[in-house]
Design an enzyme around this catalytic site. Sequence first.
Site, mmCIF file in Angstrom:
data_model
loop_
_atom_site.group_PDB
_atom_site.id
_atom_site.type_symbol
_atom_site.label_atom_id
_atom_site.label_comp_id
_atom_site.label_asym_id
_atom_site.label_seq_id
_atom_site.Cartn_x
_atom_site.Cartn_y
_atom_site.Cartn_z
ATOM 1 C CB CYS A 1 -10.835 18.880 -9.783
ATOM 2 S SG CYS A 1 -10.503 17.706 -11.272
ATOM 3 N NE ARG B 1 -10.244 19.724 -4.050
ATOM 4 C CZ ARG B 1 -11.026 19.020 -3.160
ATOM 5 N NH1 ARG B 1 -10.744 19.514 -1.861
ATOM 6 N NH2 ARG B 1 -11.961 18.446 -3.515
ATOM 7 C CD1 TRP C 1 -5.270 13.588 -9.917
ATOM 8 C CD2 TRP C 1 -6.943 12.525 -10.455
ATOM 9 N NE1 TRP C 1 -4.780 12.231 -9.725
ATOM 10 C CE2 TRP C 1 -6.116 11.630 -10.042
ATOM 11 C CE3 TRP C 1 -8.138 12.076 -10.840
ATOM 12 C CZ2 TRP C 1 -6.132 10.367 -9.995
ATOM 13 C CZ3 TRP C 1 -8.492 10.842 -10.985
ATOM 14 C CH2 TRP C 1 -7.319 9.933 -10.786
ATOM 15 C CG ASN D 1 -14.018 18.351 -7.613
ATOM 16 O OD1 ASN D 1 -13.448 17.555 -7.839
ATOM 17 N ND2 ASN D 1 -14.242 18.504 -6.200
ATOM 18 N N GLY D 2 -15.319 16.497 -10.198
ATOM 19 C CA GLY D 2 -16.508 15.331 -10.052
ATOM 20 C C GLY D 2 -16.404 14.712 -11.313
ATOM 21 C CD GLU E 1 -0.082 4.221 5.706
ATOM 22 O OE1 GLU E 1 -0.783 3.525 4.898
ATOM 23 O OE2 GLU E 1 0.031 5.710 5.689
ATOM 24 C CE LYS F 1 1.822 7.603 3.181
ATOM 25 N NZ LYS F 1 0.632 7.004 3.744
ATOM 26 C CD GLU G 1 0.583 7.007 -0.794
ATOM 27 O OE1 GLU G 1 -0.758 7.405 -0.831
ATOM 28 O OE2 GLU G 1 0.991 7.406 0.404
ATOM 29 C CG HIS H 1 3.090 -19.427 1.854
ATOM 30 N ND1 HIS H 1 3.102 -20.705 1.866
ATOM 31 C CD2 HIS H 1 2.921 -19.118 3.222
ATOM 32 C CE1 HIS H 1 2.998 -21.236 2.924
ATOM 33 N NE2 HIS H 1 2.896 -20.342 3.791
ATOM 34 C CE LYS I 1 -4.352 14.814 2.343
ATOM 35 N NZ LYS I 1 -3.643 13.672 2.891
HETATM 36 C C1 G6P Z 1 -5.941 9.250 -1.762
HETATM 37 C C2 G6P Z 1 -4.880 9.931 -0.801
HETATM 38 C C3 G6P Z 1 -4.457 8.905 0.348
HETATM 39 C C4 G6P Z 1 -5.635 8.422 1.285
HETATM 40 C C5 G6P Z 1 -6.753 8.165 0.324
HETATM 41 C C6 G6P Z 1 -8.226 7.979 1.161
HETATM 42 O O1 G6P Z 1 -5.468 8.089 -2.379
HETATM 43 O O2 G6P Z 1 -3.632 10.163 -1.722
HETATM 44 O O3 G6P Z 1 -3.409 9.552 0.987
HETATM 45 O O4 G6P Z 1 -5.384 7.791 2.085
HETATM 46 O O5 G6P Z 1 -7.049 8.802 -0.946
HETATM 47 O O6 G6P Z 1 -8.600 9.210 1.489
HETATM 48 P P1 G6P Z 1 -9.528 9.798 2.641
HETATM 49 O O7 G6P Z 1 -9.596 11.358 2.607
HETATM 50 O O8 G6P Z 1 -10.764 9.148 2.418
HETATM 51 O O9 G6P Z 1 -8.922 9.172 3.948
#
Ligand code: G6P
Length: 599
Positions: A2, A27, A74, A100-101, A472, A476, A479, A495, A594
């Site tokens: 948010c 956000r 969000w 926000n929260g 990772e 990626k 996502e 396994h 984000k």
């Molecule tokens: C969200 C984002 C990710 C990020 C994660 C942790 O899920 O979409 O890209 O890795 O939060 O965020 P931070 O700001 O704590 O690294």
Amino acid sequence: MCGIIGYVGARDAVQVLLNGLRRLEYRGYDSAGICISSAEKLHIARSVGKVSALESGPVLKKLYGTVGIAHTRWATHGEPTQENAHPHADCKGEFAIVHNGIIENYAELKQMLIEKGHVFRSETDSEVVAHLIEEFYDGSFEKAVRNAVSLVAGAFGIVAAHRGENKLIAVRKSSPIVIGIGNNEMFVASDPAAIVEYTRKVVYLGDGELAVITPLGYTVKKMSGEKVNKHVDNISFSLSHIEKKGFKHFMLKEIFEQPESVGNVMRGRLKGSEIKLSINVDTRAVRRVILVACGTSWHAALIGKQYIEKYAKIPCEADYASEFRYRDLPLSKDDLVVAISQSGETADTLGAALKAKSHGAKTIGIINVVGSAISREVDGGIYLHAGPEVGVASTKAFTSQVVALFLLALYIRLQNGGLVPEDAISELKQLPAKIDSILDNAGQIQRIASEIKSASSILYLGRGINYPVALEGALKLKEVSYIHAEGYPAGEMKHGPIALVEEGFPVVFIATKDSNYEKVLANISEIRARKGRVIVVADVPGVALEGMADFIIEVPRTIPDLSPILNVIPLQMLAYYTADLKGLDVDKPRNLAKSVTVE
Ligand code: G6P
């Protein structure tokens, strides 16, 4: 998670708020809304989906005023509908709020307010705040907000507007709020990116602080009413840092910024064979290190664990912050808990750091956003200086986090009387140029992306220090391209995951020439034997690999411990180009945000 923005001044508030919302959209983008306050009424326009939908709506075109608040959502409580979109108003339309929260006790508060006759129009937790302000209002807007938030439990950044008052009130508990200082105009937002276009002079609200904001200035008070003198900070980045600069997407721009961001995290920290860090913690007494993080940052933690154990020679755990904070793990002053977070705002990582602190452990942060919630709570830390990361899928923050963890491990080693291995510093310094050469390979990676874009599932395999890179790479891809992808330790593949492999099933290997190399080659053969489609990221693409792989992506050689920083780059590019070829909104993948400021 948010985004919120408010404006009081002389400009057309609608335009200021819309510009801010566009910069905050990363956000959350389930819905957007705006409220303009005038003497007659609060004018509210809201719409489902992105800010562009709000902007093109019929109501907005008719709106004009010089004070207002806005929000991009969000969804947590209630679906992304127009009714659930912020701003939320009280029964009479006198007060509007953006939030926000999470309000943890909203159900009890809502029940109490309904019993007093309040009528709710949304399913959100946030709406209770507008009704509480209405309930407490007896002529003083500030007092009503203060009394309202005193009843609210949870985490929040709230900005409230009152019909007919040229004033906004902002309150912060955990979720960030920044006030922007202009000339006879003031801004307030959840993130400085929303206001940097207008001012670089800002004040960050502390936890439990309330600000009264008018065009002429601001007053910050504690919840007790006592005034607080605030330090005025300067936003360290400019508008150009949060623009795409000719790149099609922020994610691509941020991938291509990595030669610079990896250089920035080292700048001033490598002095001969010394590592200079001002982490404000004596690491000599540390007996255990615990790295806590979420998402991509947790993958950096998995690599960091191996650095700490190898170089600092201290037992180290890497834990999901959301698990760590609820584990019954004995902690003491001999523990160093490192919170790793790009945003410095992730609720679980913040919660983990606070837990560590309350149990007497030493805490440091590895954070990108200066002044963020986590950076304020920890004893010290390392800023990444990677510049704003706007793409929802984290890229440049990851490589900077890995470098920062490498520096931390070497630093602790030096503190304990050890020496930095000879090649470590020179190899670190060569990373930016080596990343640059990988970026030159975009054409080949685009071709591979066109081959995998129709796959329904992809396996990523690596060993040792490159197992987290497999995780990772898979994260990626899923996502941004919505292709199911799974990262696995290559040795574990037999396994379970190998059952997925049939003719043409894509498997991405990370095959760095280290002590695990021969074993990875054997794993590649096993996939090959089952007619899987093999894509290999390799630093020595010699004869051993020829004939075994459908595609070999060559990366420059470095010491094996730093190889994750190079190996991840083609995997970020592969995810990006695959999503882009599928025509997806790469910077705003569905359902993601984000900064995840809720648990
Ligand atoms: C969200 C984002 C990710 C990020 C994660 C942790 O899920 O979409 O890209 O890795 O939060 O965020 P931070 O700001 O704590 O690294």
